[in-house]
Design a protein around this motif. Structure first.
Motif, short mmCIF file in Angstrom:
data_model
loop_
_atom_site.label_atom_id
_atom_site.label_comp_id
_atom_site.label_asym_id
_atom_site.label_seq_id
_atom_site.Cartn_x
_atom_site.Cartn_y
_atom_site.Cartn_z
N PRO A 209 0.79 -1.20 0.05
CA PRO A 209 -0.01 -0.03 0.02
C PRO A 209 0.79 1.24 0.08
CG PRO A 209 -0.98 -1.62 1.60
CD PRO A 209 0.41 -2.18 1.04
N LEU A 210 1.91 1.19 0.69
CA LEU A 210 2.88 2.30 0.92
C LEU A 210 3.22 2.56 -0.64
CD1 LEU A 210 4.67 4.47 2.17
CD2 LEU A 210 6.43 2.69 2.49
N PHE A 211 3.84 1.69 -1.20
CA PHE A 211 4.46 2.01 -2.65
C PHE A 211 3.44 2.37 -3.71
CE2 PHE A 211 7.08 -2.05 -1.57
CZ PHE A 211 8.02 -1.21 -0.82
N GLY A 212 2.06 1.66 -3.50
CA GLY A 212 0.81 2.11 -4.28
C GLY A 212 0.62 3.68 -4.26
N GLN A 213 0.68 4.01 -3.06
CA GLN A 213 0.37 5.37 -2.55
C GLN A 213 1.43 6.41 -3.23
OE1 GLN A 213 -1.21 6.35 1.31
NE2 GLN A 213 -1.48 4.23 1.38
N ARG A 214 2.84 6.05 -2.88
CA ARG A 214 3.82 6.96 -3.12
C ARG A 214 4.02 6.88 -4.62
NH1 ARG A 214 6.82 8.07 1.26
NH2 ARG A 214 5.57 8.64 3.20
N LEU A 215 4.30 5.83 -5.35
CA LEU A 215 4.57 5.72 -6.67
C LEU A 215 3.38 5.90 -7.67
CD1 LEU A 215 7.20 2.76 -6.30
CD2 LEU A 215 7.64 5.09 -6.48
N ALA A 216 2.27 5.28 -7.36
CA ALA A 216 1.36 5.48 -8.10
C ALA A 216 0.18 6.62 -7.86
CB ALA A 216 0.68 4.19 -8.36
N GLY A 217 0.22 7.05 -6.56
CA GLY A 217 -0.48 8.10 -6.43
C GLY A 217 -2.08 7.61 -6.12
N LEU A 218 -2.10 6.32 -5.49
CA LEU A 218 -3.42 5.66 -5.21
C LEU A 218 -3.91 6.41 -3.84
CD1 LEU A 218 -2.71 2.11 -6.49
CD2 LEU A 218 -3.78 3.74 -7.68
N VAL B 126 -1.65 -3.77 -14.33
CA VAL B 126 -0.82 -5.09 -14.49
C VAL B 126 -0.43 -5.71 -13.06
CG1 VAL B 126 1.00 -6.00 -15.55
CG2 VAL B 126 -0.28 -4.21 -16.71
N TRP B 127 -0.41 -4.71 -12.13
CA TRP B 127 0.00 -5.21 -10.78
C TRP B 127 -0.92 -6.21 -10.32
CZ3 TRP B 127 1.09 -0.24 -7.57
CH2 TRP B 127 2.32 0.54 -8.12
N VAL B 128 -2.37 -6.15 -10.52
CA VAL B 128 -3.21 -7.02 -9.79
C VAL B 128 -2.80 -8.47 -10.29
CG1 VAL B 128 -5.54 -7.58 -9.63
CG2 VAL B 128 -4.88 -5.32 -9.63
N PRO B 129 -2.92 -8.93 -11.53
CA PRO B 129 -2.72 -10.24 -11.82
C PRO B 129 -1.32 -10.77 -11.64
CG PRO B 129 -2.61 -8.77 -13.85
CD PRO B 129 -3.22 -8.00 -12.67
N VAL B 130 -0.32 -9.86 -11.48
CA VAL B 130 1.07 -10.52 -10.98
C VAL B 130 0.87 -10.48 -9.58
CG1 VAL B 130 3.27 -9.47 -10.52
CG2 VAL B 130 2.28 -9.12 -12.74
N LEU B 131 0.44 -9.89 -8.69
CA LEU B 131 0.24 -10.28 -7.49
C LEU B 131 -0.64 -11.40 -6.98
CD1 LEU B 131 0.11 -6.49 -6.10
CD2 LEU B 131 2.21 -8.16 -5.92
N PHE B 132 -1.70 -11.39 -7.74
CA PHE B 132 -2.59 -12.67 -7.85
C PHE B 132 -1.83 -13.95 -8.03
CE2 PHE B 132 -5.60 -15.92 -9.28
CZ PHE B 132 -6.57 -15.64 -8.16
N VAL B 133 -0.96 -14.06 -9.17
CA VAL B 133 0.01 -15.18 -9.33
C VAL B 133 0.89 -15.37 -7.91
CG1 VAL B 133 1.73 -16.02 -10.83
CG2 VAL B 133 -0.21 -14.90 -11.90
N ALA B 134 1.48 -14.51 -7.71
CA ALA B 134 2.33 -14.59 -6.55
C ALA B 134 1.55 -15.33 -5.26
CB ALA B 134 2.86 -13.29 -6.00
N GLU C 52 5.99 7.59 -10.64
CA GLU C 52 4.75 8.11 -11.23
C GLU C 52 4.19 6.99 -12.25
OE1 GLU C 52 5.58 12.03 -12.98
OE2 GLU C 52 6.13 12.92 -11.25
N THR C 53 3.93 5.66 -11.64
CA THR C 53 3.44 4.93 -12.41
C THR C 53 2.18 5.21 -13.15
OG1 THR C 53 4.18 3.24 -10.70
CG2 THR C 53 2.85 2.30 -12.40
N PRO C 54 2.10 4.85 -14.48
CA PRO C 54 0.78 5.10 -15.29
C PRO C 54 -0.34 3.88 -14.56
CG PRO C 54 2.42 3.99 -16.64
CD PRO C 54 3.21 4.42 -15.24
N LEU C 55 -1.61 4.59 -15.06
CA LEU C 55 -2.80 3.63 -14.60
C LEU C 55 -2.74 2.07 -15.21
CD1 LEU C 55 -5.22 3.41 -12.99
CD2 LEU C 55 -6.23 4.60 -14.76
N TRP C 56 -2.36 2.27 -16.63
CA TRP C 56 -2.25 0.91 -17.12
C TRP C 56 -1.45 0.01 -16.64
CZ3 TRP C 56 1.80 -1.15 -19.36
CH2 TRP C 56 3.22 -0.49 -19.53
#
Length: 471
Positions: free
Chosen positions: A294-303, A368-376, A360-364
């Motif tokens: 969650p920290l990476f998502g907020q800081r790198l992607a602005g979520l 992609v993060w979701v299926p990658v983390l799901f596989v993990a 500044e990770t783009p939305l697209w």
């Protein structure tokens, strides 16, 4: 099996037809504990604003996890002393009391002490969940039973931050703990009704408590948890180093002692149990990534915080859903392959996730993060139930079997704490760059989890050698 034991309409034995009630209690006990690992983390900012004590902010997780580890080590002994019903009633009662105390806490010190009580109840329920499966289910259903138990960790890791964030947004942190107390009390009320008297236990068996082993592993759990809240990489590394030394001392003591936490088979060269426990632990270390995603998502992607939390929970979602299919796999060769494939998938998913991190990770790319983390997470789901059954099947002795089963929860809780502390050190290595911190954490945990493929292979090799000797 006699005709009286079989129901031709349902296709089940009468014992199996009565399983939903016990499984609700067993799964519910693991779930309430798993939810509360992360529930308080989401609620604490609101609680600090109300109670003060910001300097003790990080200790809520430390105290909870240490108490949880202690209780999982004692679960088998509570089971032997008071039986299934008595032990479960105690677990739910302690958890309920701790949750109510959290809800009514007038100061941060009281809240932290209450979290310790809550963690002890949660650990006892988690340990019992795996231990009672050996008597609540026939052996052929152990895989599905353990899949359900371990899936509760995944569901809890998903639901905890979500519920915590919801109650925090409503400004009702006390209500969240009160709700958990009510849920626990309801589950406790079901215990005498749904846990049948036929669940075996030995009331006359009162094994002594292995005090030295308990102190050593408690100190190790404390060192790991404290390392996670210390400032600075050297201090964190020192805490982890102390924990490793304490674990080594624990192993040395257990090997030569008659009073042990883990079954004797763990320390025999002709048993695969040590490799099974190590693989379970390395898989659990991968779950630590959820604390930092969650920290990476907020800081790198602005979520937004809530959205970032749900993205991080994709690991738990993959873990929980995959076990549904994995638990139905039978056959020695297929099971052995899944035990190795699980750590490989988990490590690969974390590695790819690290490669996908961008400023500044783009939305697209976020999508992609979701299926990658799901596989993990799926890697955990593929291997965890079969490793759990391997632990429970390591001995035919009832008391040793309870220790082996309860040890699953002990290893899982301790490894999550260890993985979180290691990730905390790796975050600090990034310095002021959040991108570097994210990559260090994800690559480091991927490397740690990849070792699980080696330990799983060692377990498979030992099992094959034993099978060849028997033939």
């Amino acid at each position: 099996m006699s005709a009286d034991d079989y129901d031709p309409i349902s296709g089940q034995t009468h014992a199996e037809a009565g399983l939903p009630g016990p499984m609700i209690v067993l799964a519910g006990g693991v779930l309430v504990g798993a939810i509360n690992i992360y529930l308080a983390a989401s609620l604490l900012p609101t609680a600090v604003a109300d109670l003060g004590g910001a300097g003790f902010y990080a200790w809520n997780m430390t105290i909870y996890l240490v108490a949880m580890v202690i209780a999982t080590m004692l679960a088998g002994r509570f089971l032997s002393r008071w039986g299934n019903v008595g032990a479960y009633l105690l677990g739910f009662a302690v958890f309920t009391a701790g949750s109510l105390a959290c809800a009514l806490s007038p100061a941060m010190a009281v809240l932290l002490a209450s979290r310790g009580v809550q963690g002890f109840g949660a650990g006892l329920l988690s340990g019992l969940g795996f231990a009672v499966i050996r008597s609540a289910l026939p052996p052929r259903l152990w895989t599905r039973g353990t899949a359900l138990m371990s899936a509760m960790y995944g569901v809890g890791n998903f639901a905890g931050p979500a519920l915590g964030g919801l109650f925090a947004q409503l400004g009702s942190w006390r209500l969240a703990f009160a709700v958990m107390a009510v849920v626990s009390a309801v589950c406790g009320a079901l215990v005498p009704r749904v846990l049948p008297g036929g669940l075996s236990h030995d009331r006359d068996l009162r094994p002594p408590v292995p005090v030295v082993s308990l102190l050593l592993v408690t100190a190790a759990a404390g060192a790991v948890s404290v390392a996670g809240v210390l400032a600075g990489t050297p201090a964190k590394a020192a805490g982890i180093g102390a924990a490793v030394l304490l674990v080594a001392g624990f192993v040395v003591h257990e090997r030569g002692s008659e009073l042990r936490v883990f079954p004797q088979a763990t320390y025999r060269s002709d048993s695969s149990l040590k490799w099974v426990y190590l693989t379970l632990g390395l898989l659990a270390c991968g779950v630590a990534a959820e604390s930092f995603l969650p920290l990476f998502g907020q800081r790198l992607a602005g979520l937004a915080p809530l959205v970032a939390g749900f993205f991080a929970a994709a690991i738990s979602l993959g873990w929980s859903l995959t076990q549904i299919g994995s638990s139905s796999v039978t056959g020695g060769r297929a099971v052995r392959r899944l035990r190795v494939l699980g750590p490989v998938l988990l490590a690969a998913g974390l590695l790819v996730q690290g490669l996908l991190q961008r400023e500044e990770t783009p939305l697209w790319l976020v999508a992609v993060w979701v299926p990658v983390l799901f596989v993990a997470g799926a890697g955990i789901g593929l291997a965890y139930p079969h490793l759990s059954v391997a632990a429970m099947s390591s001995t035919r002795d009832p008391e040793e079997g309870r220790r082996a089963a309860a040890g699953i929860a002990t290893v899982t809780s301790l490894s999550i704490a260890f993985g979180t502390a290691v990730a905390g050190v790796l975050v600090n290595l990034g310095g002021g760059s959040m991108l570097d911190s994210a990559r260090y954490v994800l690559f480091g945990l991927a490397l740690l989890c990849a070792l699980g493929a080696l330990t799983a292979h060692a377990a498979n090799r030992t099992d094959r050698a034993l099978a060849a000797d028997r033939d």
